[in-house]
Design an enzyme around this catalytic site. Structure first.
Site, PDB file in Angstrom:
ATOM      1  N   ARG A  87     -30.169  19.170  22.722  1.00 19.27           N
ATOM      2  CA  ARG A  87     -31.323  19.972  23.087  1.00 19.27           C
ATOM      3  C   ARG A  87     -32.576  19.127  22.905  1.00 19.27           C
ATOM      4  NH1 ARG A  87     -28.877  23.059  25.518  1.00 19.27           N
ATOM      5  NH2 ARG A  87     -28.696  25.301  25.372  1.00 19.27           N
ATOM      6  N   GLU A  97     -38.967  20.476  28.039  1.00 22.67           N
ATOM      7  CA  GLU A  97     -38.489  20.329  29.423  1.00 22.67           C
ATOM      8  C   GLU A  97     -38.788  21.609  30.227  1.00 22.67           C
ATOM      9  OE1 GLU A  97     -34.311  19.650  28.205  1.00 22.67           O
ATOM     10  OE2 GLU A  97     -33.792  21.453  29.306  1.00 22.67           O
ATOM     11  N   HIS A 131     -31.114  17.730  32.475  1.00 19.66           N
ATOM     12  CA  HIS A 131     -30.282  18.747  31.812  1.00 19.66           C
ATOM     13  C   HIS A 131     -29.107  19.172  32.711  1.00 19.66           C
ATOM     14  CE1 HIS A 131     -30.473  22.058  28.521  1.00 19.66           C
ATOM     15  NE2 HIS A 131     -29.225  21.832  28.873  1.00 19.66           N
TER      16      HIS A 131
HETATM   17  C1  DGY Z   1     -25.611  24.838  27.385  1.00 18.46           C
HETATM   18  O1  DGY Z   1     -24.642  25.469  27.770  1.00 18.46           O
HETATM   19  O2  DGY Z   1     -26.158  25.069  26.289  1.00 18.46           O
HETATM   20  C2  DGY Z   1     -26.142  23.797  28.293  1.00 18.46           C
HETATM   21  O3  DGY Z   1     -27.157  23.065  27.715  1.00 18.46           O
HETATM   22  C3  DGY Z   1     -26.597  24.443  29.570  1.00 18.46           C
HETATM   23  O4  DGY Z   1     -26.328  23.586  30.622  1.00 18.46           O
END
Ligand code: DGY
Length: 326
Positions: A240, A269, A287
């Site tokens: 993240r 982001e 992402h």
């Molecule tokens: C998640 O599933 O947490 C991913 O980051 C989304 O693509």
């Protein structure tokens, strides 16, 4: 009997909307408008369920404004958009979409590791710019992956997937840092050894971050941690934004204090720290960790299954705050 009402907050696969429509009165956002908070609140009025994609913050303010809401189903394994305590206090169920994206996301983590270590993006840009006029012995000489030491911070399902790729496919020595030690069988499958964060940062040739975001994991990697890493090391963040101090990373990359980085997630982001856009030794992706069609469809279907499971059958598949069900 009236069907329960739900909101799908962002555009998703039409076939998933069709599945939901069998069970619910669905309001969907197939135009994929980016709603303001007040607009989101307005669309949620009278809805018992909401299908979220990880972008929509669910907190005490929203829960107070949307008293009919009973479940928020995230189409993501991460759920840092949910204030779980507030949801539990309000008796609202939270669900996420684990498992179905594990291998796909581990693939992307490994792709970024390879691309960063072997300077794939940087050399591709060089070639496209017409700068390749002759061979030289050190042209885009990167770091070895095969046989090197892989350090994984956050050894959940995706971390384990990366460990297996490294150990079994690339004969890497795998070390990991995690809140708790894996059981002996899983450690043996991943050929992984638990170490302190400091030892990991000092000895790994490649560091991959797969730790969930929370206040405690904010800036897990900042200037002090980057200073511990080898000058040739690569850093990969598929977890993240906010796990890495992006400004400190850009500075370390610019000054050659680490070798390279591969980033799929960013602080704030879709904005990206401007300094990251100008340093060459970083591979940046928007992402896309779970972004294959089959995986995104499986994630959508799991979120839909949670809505159907809970609002129709009383049994969600992957509850995050099961206390609400008691
Ligand atoms: C998640 O599933 O947490 C991913 O980051 C989304 O693509």
């Amino acid at each position: 009997m009236n069907k329960p009402k739900i909101l799908v907050a962002r555009a998703i696969f039409p076939e998933v909307i069709d599945r939901l429509a069998v069970h619910f009165e669905v309001e969907s956002n197939q135009a994929d408008d980016l709603w303001s908070r007040p607009e989101f609140f307005a669309h949620l009025q009278g809805k018992q369920g909401v299908f979220t994609t990880g972008d929509q913050r669910i907190d005490a303010e929203l829960l107070a404004a949307c008293p009919d809401l009973k479940i928020c189903a995230n189409m993501a394994v991460g759920y840092n958009n949910f204030d779980l305590d507030a949801m539990t206090a309000a008796g609202v169920l939270a669900t996420n979409a684990p498992n179905v994206l594990t291998e796909t996301t581990a693939d992307l983590g490994f792709a970024l590791l390879m691309a960063a270590a072997r300077r794939v993006a940087e050399s591709e840009h060089f070639l496209r710019a017409g700068k390749w006029t002759r061979w030289s012995y050190d042209m885009f000489a990167g770091s070895d992956v095969y046989g090197s030491t892989l350090g994984i911070i956050g050894m959940g399902r995706i971390g384990q997937g990366i460990a297996r790729r490294g150990a079994l496919g690339f004969d890497m020595k795998v070390i990991y840092h995690n809140r708790s030690q894996l059981d002996a069988v899983t450690e043996a499958q991943c050929k992984a050894r638990l170490v302190s964060k400091k030892e990991l940062l000092q000895t790994a040739d490649h560091v991959v971050l797969v730790v969930p975001y929370s206040a405690a994991s904010h800036h897990t990697i900042g200037a002090a941690e980057l200073a511990l890493m080898k000058p040739t090391a690569t850093l990969v963040n598929i977890a993240r934004g906010g796990i890495v101090d992006d400004a400190a990373l850009a500075k370390a990359l610019k000054e050659g204090r680490i070798g390279a980085a591969g980033l799929d997630v960013f602080e704030g982001e879709p904005k990206v720290h401007p300094d990251l856009l100008t340093v060459p030794n970083v591979v940046l992706t928007p992402h896309i960790g779970s972004a294959t069609r089959p995986t995104r469809l499986a994630m959508s279907n799991l979120a839909a299954d949670n809505l159907i499971g809970f609002l129709v059958n009383g049994k969600p598949l992957t509850p995050l705050n099961p206390a609400v069900l008691a």
